[in-house]
Design a protein around this motif. Structure first.
Motif, PDB file in Angstrom:
ATOM      1  N   VAL A 274       0.853  -1.183   0.000  1.00  0.00           N
ATOM      2  CA  VAL A 274       0.000   0.000   0.000  1.00  0.00           C
ATOM      3  C   VAL A 274       0.889   1.232   0.000  1.00  0.00           C
ATOM      4  O   VAL A 274       1.868   1.309   0.764  1.00  0.00           O
ATOM      5  CB  VAL A 274      -0.949   0.025   1.218  1.00  0.00           C
ATOM      6  N   ALA A 275       0.577   2.168  -0.875  1.00  0.00           N
ATOM      7  CA  ALA A 275       1.323   3.415  -0.942  1.00  0.00           C
ATOM      8  C   ALA A 275       0.413   4.574  -0.565  1.00  0.00           C
ATOM      9  O   ALA A 275      -0.820   4.469  -0.636  1.00  0.00           O
ATOM     10  CB  ALA A 275       1.901   3.624  -2.346  1.00  0.00           C
ATOM     11  N   LEU A 276       1.035   5.675  -0.177  1.00  0.00           N
ATOM     12  CA  LEU A 276       0.301   6.892   0.168  1.00  0.00           C
ATOM     13  C   LEU A 276       0.484   7.907  -0.959  1.00  0.00           C
ATOM     14  O   LEU A 276       1.613   8.287  -1.288  1.00  0.00           O
ATOM     15  CB  LEU A 276       0.817   7.481   1.475  1.00  0.00           C
ATOM     16  N   TRP A 277      -0.609   8.330  -1.545  1.00  0.00           N
ATOM     17  CA  TRP A 277      -0.594   9.414  -2.529  1.00  0.00           C
ATOM     18  C   TRP A 277      -0.826  10.721  -1.783  1.00  0.00           C
ATOM     19  O   TRP A 277      -1.725  10.825  -0.951  1.00  0.00           O
ATOM     20  CB  TRP A 277      -1.700   9.206  -3.558  1.00  0.00           C
ATOM     21  N   SER A 278       0.003  11.719  -2.066  1.00  0.00           N
ATOM     22  CA  SER A 278      -0.178  13.022  -1.440  1.00  0.00           C
ATOM     23  C   SER A 278       0.024  14.105  -2.485  1.00  0.00           C
ATOM     24  O   SER A 278       0.736  13.912  -3.481  1.00  0.00           O
ATOM     25  CB  SER A 278       0.797  13.218  -0.273  1.00  0.00           C
ATOM     26  N   GLN A 279      -0.583  15.233  -2.264  1.00  0.00           N
ATOM     27  CA  GLN A 279      -0.503  16.354  -3.193  1.00  0.00           C
ATOM     28  C   GLN A 279      -0.112  17.607  -2.424  1.00  0.00           C
ATOM     29  O   GLN A 279      -0.696  17.924  -1.386  1.00  0.00           O
ATOM     30  CB  GLN A 279      -1.845  16.571  -3.895  1.00  0.00           C
ATOM     31  N   SER A 280       0.888  18.322  -2.947  1.00  0.00           N
ATOM     32  CA  SER A 280       1.360  19.527  -2.281  1.00  0.00           C
ATOM     33  C   SER A 280       0.943  20.766  -3.045  1.00  0.00           C
ATOM     34  O   SER A 280       0.778  20.734  -4.270  1.00  0.00           O
ATOM     35  CB  SER A 280       2.889  19.490  -2.147  1.00  0.00           C
ATOM     36  N   VAL A 281       0.767  21.859  -2.311  1.00  0.00           N
ATOM     37  CA  VAL A 281       0.383  23.138  -2.907  1.00  0.00           C
ATOM     38  C   VAL A 281       1.303  24.215  -2.338  1.00  0.00           C
ATOM     39  O   VAL A 281       1.903  24.052  -1.276  1.00  0.00           O
ATOM     40  CB  VAL A 281      -1.087  23.491  -2.612  1.00  0.00           C
ATOM     41  N   ASP A 282       1.400  25.332  -3.080  1.00  0.00           N
ATOM     42  CA  ASP A 282       2.223  26.428  -2.585  1.00  0.00           C
ATOM     43  C   ASP A 282       1.402  27.359  -1.703  1.00  0.00           C
ATOM     44  O   ASP A 282       0.240  27.095  -1.409  1.00  0.00           O
ATOM     45  CB  ASP A 282       2.881  27.186  -3.741  1.00  0.00           C
ATOM     46  N   SER A 283       1.982  28.449  -1.285  1.00  0.00           N
ATOM     47  CA  SER A 283       1.325  29.374  -0.359  1.00  0.00           C
ATOM     48  C   SER A 283       0.082  30.017  -0.962  1.00  0.00           C
ATOM     49  O   SER A 283      -0.778  30.512  -0.234  1.00  0.00           O
ATOM     50  CB  SER A 283       2.305  30.474   0.078  1.00  0.00           C
ATOM     51  N   GLU A 284      -0.008  30.024  -2.290  1.00  0.00           N
ATOM     52  CA  GLU A 284      -1.170  30.611  -2.958  1.00  0.00           C
ATOM     53  C   GLU A 284      -2.211  29.560  -3.345  1.00  0.00           C
ATOM     54  O   GLU A 284      -3.162  29.857  -4.047  1.00  0.00           O
ATOM     55  CB  GLU A 284      -0.715  31.357  -4.209  1.00  0.00           C
ATOM     56  N   GLY A 285      -1.990  28.329  -2.896  1.00  0.00           N
ATOM     57  CA  GLY A 285      -2.955  27.274  -3.159  1.00  0.00           C
ATOM     58  C   GLY A 285      -2.802  26.604  -4.512  1.00  0.00           C
ATOM     59  O   GLY A 285      -3.647  25.789  -4.892  1.00  0.00           O
ATOM     60  N   GLN A 286      -1.727  26.905  -5.253  1.00  0.00           N
ATOM     61  CA  GLN A 286      -1.491  26.285  -6.546  1.00  0.00           C
ATOM     62  C   GLN A 286      -0.850  24.907  -6.367  1.00  0.00           C
ATOM     63  O   GLN A 286       0.075  24.736  -5.569  1.00  0.00           O
ATOM     64  CB  GLN A 286      -0.582  27.169  -7.404  1.00  0.00           C
ATOM     65  N   ARG A 287      -1.340  23.914  -7.133  1.00  0.00           N
ATOM     66  CA  ARG A 287      -0.781  22.566  -7.046  1.00  0.00           C
ATOM     67  C   ARG A 287       0.628  22.562  -7.642  1.00  0.00           C
ATOM     68  O   ARG A 287       0.826  22.945  -8.784  1.00  0.00           O
ATOM     69  CB  ARG A 287      -1.663  21.574  -7.795  1.00  0.00           C
ATOM     70  N   ILE A 288       1.586  22.091  -6.865  1.00  0.00           N
ATOM     71  CA  ILE A 288       2.972  22.120  -7.334  1.00  0.00           C
ATOM     72  C   ILE A 288       3.601  20.739  -7.382  1.00  0.00           C
ATOM     73  O   ILE A 288       4.771  20.600  -7.736  1.00  0.00           O
ATOM     74  CB  ILE A 288       3.831  23.037  -6.440  1.00  0.00           C
ATOM     75  N   GLY A 289       2.848  19.688  -7.059  1.00  0.00           N
ATOM     76  CA  GLY A 289       3.421  18.358  -7.157  1.00  0.00           C
ATOM     77  C   GLY A 289       2.579  17.311  -6.462  1.00  0.00           C
ATOM     78  O   GLY A 289       1.666  17.615  -5.686  1.00  0.00           O
ATOM     79  N   VAL A 306       7.256   7.481  -6.529  1.00  0.00           N
ATOM     80  CA  VAL A 306       7.018   8.357  -7.674  1.00  0.00           C
ATOM     81  C   VAL A 306       6.936   9.777  -7.138  1.00  0.00           C
ATOM     82  O   VAL A 306       6.230  10.033  -6.161  1.00  0.00           O
ATOM     83  CB  VAL A 306       5.707   8.007  -8.415  1.00  0.00           C
ATOM     84  N   GLU A 307       7.648  10.686  -7.777  1.00  0.00           N
ATOM     85  CA  GLU A 307       7.612  12.075  -7.347  1.00  0.00           C
ATOM     86  C   GLU A 307       7.479  12.961  -8.573  1.00  0.00           C
ATOM     87  O   GLU A 307       8.364  12.984  -9.430  1.00  0.00           O
ATOM     88  CB  GLU A 307       8.863  12.444  -6.550  1.00  0.00           C
ATOM     89  N   LEU A 308       6.365  13.689  -8.679  1.00  0.00           N
ATOM     90  CA  LEU A 308       6.061  14.524  -9.830  1.00  0.00           C
ATOM     91  C   LEU A 308       5.984  15.978  -9.382  1.00  0.00           C
ATOM     92  O   LEU A 308       5.227  16.304  -8.463  1.00  0.00           O
ATOM     93  CB  LEU A 308       4.734  14.101 -10.477  1.00  0.00           C
ATOM     94  N   VAL A 315      -2.636  16.454 -15.770  1.00  0.00           N
ATOM     95  CA  VAL A 315      -3.593  15.456 -15.302  1.00  0.00           C
ATOM     96  C   VAL A 315      -3.173  14.913 -13.936  1.00  0.00           C
ATOM     97  O   VAL A 315      -4.015  14.634 -13.076  1.00  0.00           O
ATOM     98  CB  VAL A 315      -3.743  14.322 -16.338  1.00  0.00           C
ATOM     99  N   PHE A 316      -1.875  14.791 -13.698  1.00  0.00           N
ATOM    100  CA  PHE A 316      -1.401  14.295 -12.406  1.00  0.00           C
ATOM    101  C   PHE A 316      -1.495  15.381 -11.336  1.00  0.00           C
ATOM    102  O   PHE A 316      -1.879  15.102 -10.193  1.00  0.00           O
ATOM    103  CB  PHE A 316       0.030  13.787 -12.529  1.00  0.00           C
ATOM    104  N   LEU A 317      -1.148  16.604 -11.704  1.00  0.00           N
ATOM    105  CA  LEU A 317      -1.237  17.700 -10.745  1.00  0.00           C
ATOM    106  C   LEU A 317      -2.680  17.967 -10.342  1.00  0.00           C
ATOM    107  O   LEU A 317      -2.940  18.482  -9.254  1.00  0.00           O
ATOM    108  CB  LEU A 317      -0.604  18.956 -11.331  1.00  0.00           C
TER     109      LEU A 317
END
Length: 792
Positions: A274-289, A306-308, A315-317
């Motif tokens: 089992v892997a954990l998918w996570s999504q990061s955003v910058d200070s302005e709420g924009q998806r950055i990875g 996997v690191e994008l 599509v991934f962001l």
């Protein structure tokens, strides 16, 4: 991920039960996109090619072909158009009890089954209940009410998969007398019997660590996330905390990771981990990875699989569901289908395209890579219903009869639901949507007897290319179709009384003036009115070009216009009437000024009239509120008096040189396109206008209410509120429709000649006398050649 409906009630019920709060018109709808242009520049866009002389008239079979045309509906079986094919495709839908107000639901995959858990929220906590439904690969269904504790209701709050089995983990949360939270997991088998109970005693008792998403890996380790919103004010949450936990099979804590503020998802990998998918955003709420991480149970450290970053495909962001197919390959889903990609997110191969298999895809819920290269998944369709799909590599190719539907990219989403349903209903046939035809290529293929079988002719001409189309007489014959379809809209598809095209939806176009009189006018009366009004500053809203003014008001096709007589070949450019129209256009159509629609300038007498388009029923309400009930909907001038016009950008035809089998497929699709269910689905698209079906148009009218917010550029945005008047507005819509006639246009070549010369005159390049001479000569030659061709 838990899904919620009836959010307000569901949250209130959770509080009542001492549980933590869970958080759950451009186009035909209004102003046209800029790239569509005005009618004078976009209608009849066929071009001449070297192959034009190869067009041959195909003898009309009329009723003999379509009258008894039927395609046999077959039992479902998937095709092999892609690398994968479905061995099964089954609905995974819980019950819908009467009076249900909302609830939450989750999906989970077993090795040979799929499951959906639903909390049915009814009028009270005592009436609410939980359901678990399991559907096996053999098609067996088992649905039960959950009752893990005797005499306790509403105690189940989640479900997760157990990889390597057909068992599932169910979550129970309980509040003790001292307000401390206790969490338990129940493992159940495929018969929905409890196998064991796991207490999660390490979780905080304050309710801030309630398990959210749960998966048990192949080794028996329990993975779950938590998501806690701390509501303090009416404005919403002030804090959001996320954690990722791993426990052993006895419920003992092995690891806890803080992911506060990050979106999380648990993903099953190809090897049972089992892997954990996570999504990061910058200070302005924009998806950055986004990334996939694996927790090493021995070291306790997280390792990135996997690191994008922000340079990865969007599509991934944007949160696409993806997992590892193997160590070097991703398997991901988007709105188009399933695909392979490298570890940088670059797509390498299509696996399974939804529309090819009749799938109306909305969201991927669960995805699993199985042994032998098979794939199982659960997806939600356009109705938010779950579906279980088991895919295996396509081995033996099965023959499928395919045809192409060529449409504009702007209209693709309107036709898409019908294409999906057709491909699902008729597994041995297939319709492919293509939006990449340009005018020259399309005409070249059609004149050579090739190309798409179904053609949307808005951009490519219609009436002057009768020889290219198949007569559709018989396709909609019979009392039933005559009662169902709106005749004024069907007239758009006729050439000299024979039906060659079908419209999916239409709009009404008319003209409104501020005065009670006149109530009717022809071309001369219209020009007289402009000439006699000394107060106006513009003729009409939007009319900032002389040619646009002439085309919209003085031309309604070859048979009804102010400039020429198509039958005799005579032109009227060297006349006082044309000179007057030209003079008025130059006086009131300023290329540097765009006149907005709306009422002020019309009421002030600065604009002679307003053109209006009724593309949705609620716009009738908007115009009534703005113009008043006494507005004079006089209509456009014509040689026989004023009239309203029915228009459409959705005219579909069938290529004349198609085979009989291809015509049957295309005819069946057109019938489906105009069916009630498909029209209701198409009407959800913002570019869909007034339905060609009477019953669906009635439903469109019925959906307008006090909360409707009609909008057209140039008018103020309003909410109908107390001004809503369904009875009057429906009456006015049908009154205008009853007096409407089909909109007709000039052939592209003739339109181009007229526009080019008038624009030269507007720019000051040529004089009025030169303009008249050129138009007389060029149009005269065109009409002579056209009449000669027609009599050959």
């Amino acid at each position: 991920m838990k899904k919620f409906v009836g959010v307000k009630y569901c949250c209130a019920l959770m509080l009542l039960l001492y549980l933590p709060v869970a958080v759950l018109l451009c186009g035909c709808g209004g102003e046209e996109p800029e790239n569509r242009g005005d009618a004078a520049g976009r209608q009849g866009a066929f071009v001449e090619t070297e192959d034009s002389d190869r067009i041959e008239q195909v003898e009309s079979e009329g009723n003999l072909f379509f009258k008894d045309m039927l395609l046999e509906e077959e039992p479902w079986r998937d095709n092999t158009l892609d690398d994968y094919t479905a061995a099964l495709h089954l609905p995974l839908v819980p019950q819908r009890p009467e009076g249900e107000l909302g609830g939450m639901w989750e999906y989970a995959l077993g090795d040979t089954c799929g499951a959906v858990y639903k909390k049915h929220v009814l009028g009270s906590a005592e009436d609410s209940w939980e359901e678990l439904k399991i559907v096996t690969y053999q098609g067996d269904e088992n649905s039960v009410r959950l009752a893990f504790q005797e005499n306790v209701v509403n105690q189940t709050w989640g479900m997760g998969s157990i990889i390597g089995s057909d068992h599932f983990m169910m979550l129970d949360m309980e509040v003790s007398e001292d307000s401390q939270w206790k969490y338990r997991l129940f493992e159940i088998d495929a018969d929905q019997q409890i196998v064991r109970t796991v207490n999660l005693e390490f979780l905080a008792g304050d309710g801030e660590e309630a398990p959210d998403e749960i998966i048990v890996d192949r080794e028996g380790y329990i993975h779950f996330t938590t998501s806690y919103w701390n509501y303090v004010t009416e404005e919403g949450p002030t804090e959001h905390r996320n954690y990722y936990f791993i426990a052993n099979s006895d419920g003992e804590l092995l690891a806890k990771y803080d992911y506060t503020g990050v979106a999380l998802r648990l993903v099953a990998l190809y090897d049972g981990r089992v892997a954990l998918w996570s999504q990061s955003v910058d200070s302005e709420g924009q998806r950055i990875g986004c990334r996939l991480e694996y927790a090493d149970i021995v070291t306790g450290k997280m390792a990135a699989l996997v690191e994008l970053d922000r340079n990865a495909p969007k599509v991934f962001l944007n949160g696409a569901y993806f997992t590892l197919w193997d160590e070097k390959t991703l398997l991901y889903a988007d709105s188009k289908g399933l695909h392979f990609a490298d570890l940088s997110g670059n797509s390498t191969e299509d696996v399974y395209i939804w529309v090819n298999h009749g799938i109306s895809f909305s969201e991927l819920e669960q995805l699993r890579v199985l042994e032998d290269g098979c794939i199982s998944l659960i997806y939600s369709d356009s109705q938010r219903d779950g579906n279980l799909l088991f895919l295996k590599p396509a081995q033996e190719e099965v023959e499928v009869q395919q045809i192409v539907l060529a449409v504009s990219s702007y209209h693709r989403d309107v036709y898409y639901p019908a294409v999906v349903e057709f491909n699902k209903k008729y597994p041995t046939y297939h319709i492919e949507i293509k939006t990449d035809y340009d005018e020259t290529r399309l005409l070249t293929e059609l004149t050579a007897g090739k190309g798409p079988v179904l053609v949307e002719t808005n951009s490519y001409g219609f009436e002057d290319y009768e020889k290219l189309w198949t007569p559709l007489e018989g396709l909609f014959d019979g009392e039933q179709w005559e009662d169902v379809l709106i005749p004024q809209a069907m007239e758009l598809g006729k050439i000299d009384g024979t039906l060659y095209g079908v419209v999916s939806s239409f709009e009404l176009k008319t003209v409104v003036i501020a005065e009670n009189e006149p109530t009717d006018w022809d071309y001369e009366g219209f020009l007289d009115g402009i000439e006699s009004d000394s107060f106006i500053e513009a003729i009409c809203n939007g009319q900032n070009y002389v040619w646009s003014f002439m085309y919209n008001f003085l031309i309604h096709g070859m048979e009804d216009n102010y400039l020429l007589d198509a039958e005799s070949g005579a032109t009227y450019f060297d006349s006082d009437g044309f000179r007057r129209a030209l003079r008025l256009g130059m006086a009131y159509c300023d290329a540097n000024v765009y006149v907005e629609a709306g009422t002020p300038l019309l009421e002030e007498g600065k604009v002679f009239c307003n053109e209006i388009r009724i593309t949705r029923p609620e716009l009738v309400d908007l115009y009534r509120i703005c113009y008043g009930k006494d507005a004079n909907y006089i209509g456009y001038p014509s040689k026989d008096g004023s009239g309203h016009y029915v228009a459409s950008d959705y005219l579909l035809t069938i290529r004349a040189t198609a085979s009989d089998e291809e015509k049957k497929i295309a005819g069946a699709f057109l019938q489906m396109l105009l069916s009630r269910d498909e029209q209701l689905e198409e009407a959800q698209d913002s570019s869909f206008c007034l339905s060609v079906r009477r019953d669906v148009l009635e439903e469109q009218i019925g959906q307008v209410n006090e909360q409707s917010m009609p909008f057209v550029s140039g008018f103020n945005q309003i909410t109908l509120g107390e001004d809503y008047d369904r009875e009057y507005d429906a009456w006015l819509l049908y009154k205008l429709l009853g007096n409407a006639r089909p909109e007709r246009h000039l052939p592209k070549e003739l339109n181009t000649i007229l526009r080019e010369e008038v624009e030269e005159y507007m720019a000051g390049v040529i004089t009025e006398d030169v303009l008249i001479e050129r138009l007389t000569n060029r149009v005269g030659i065109y009409l002579a050649e056209r009449n000669y061709t027609d009599t050959r």
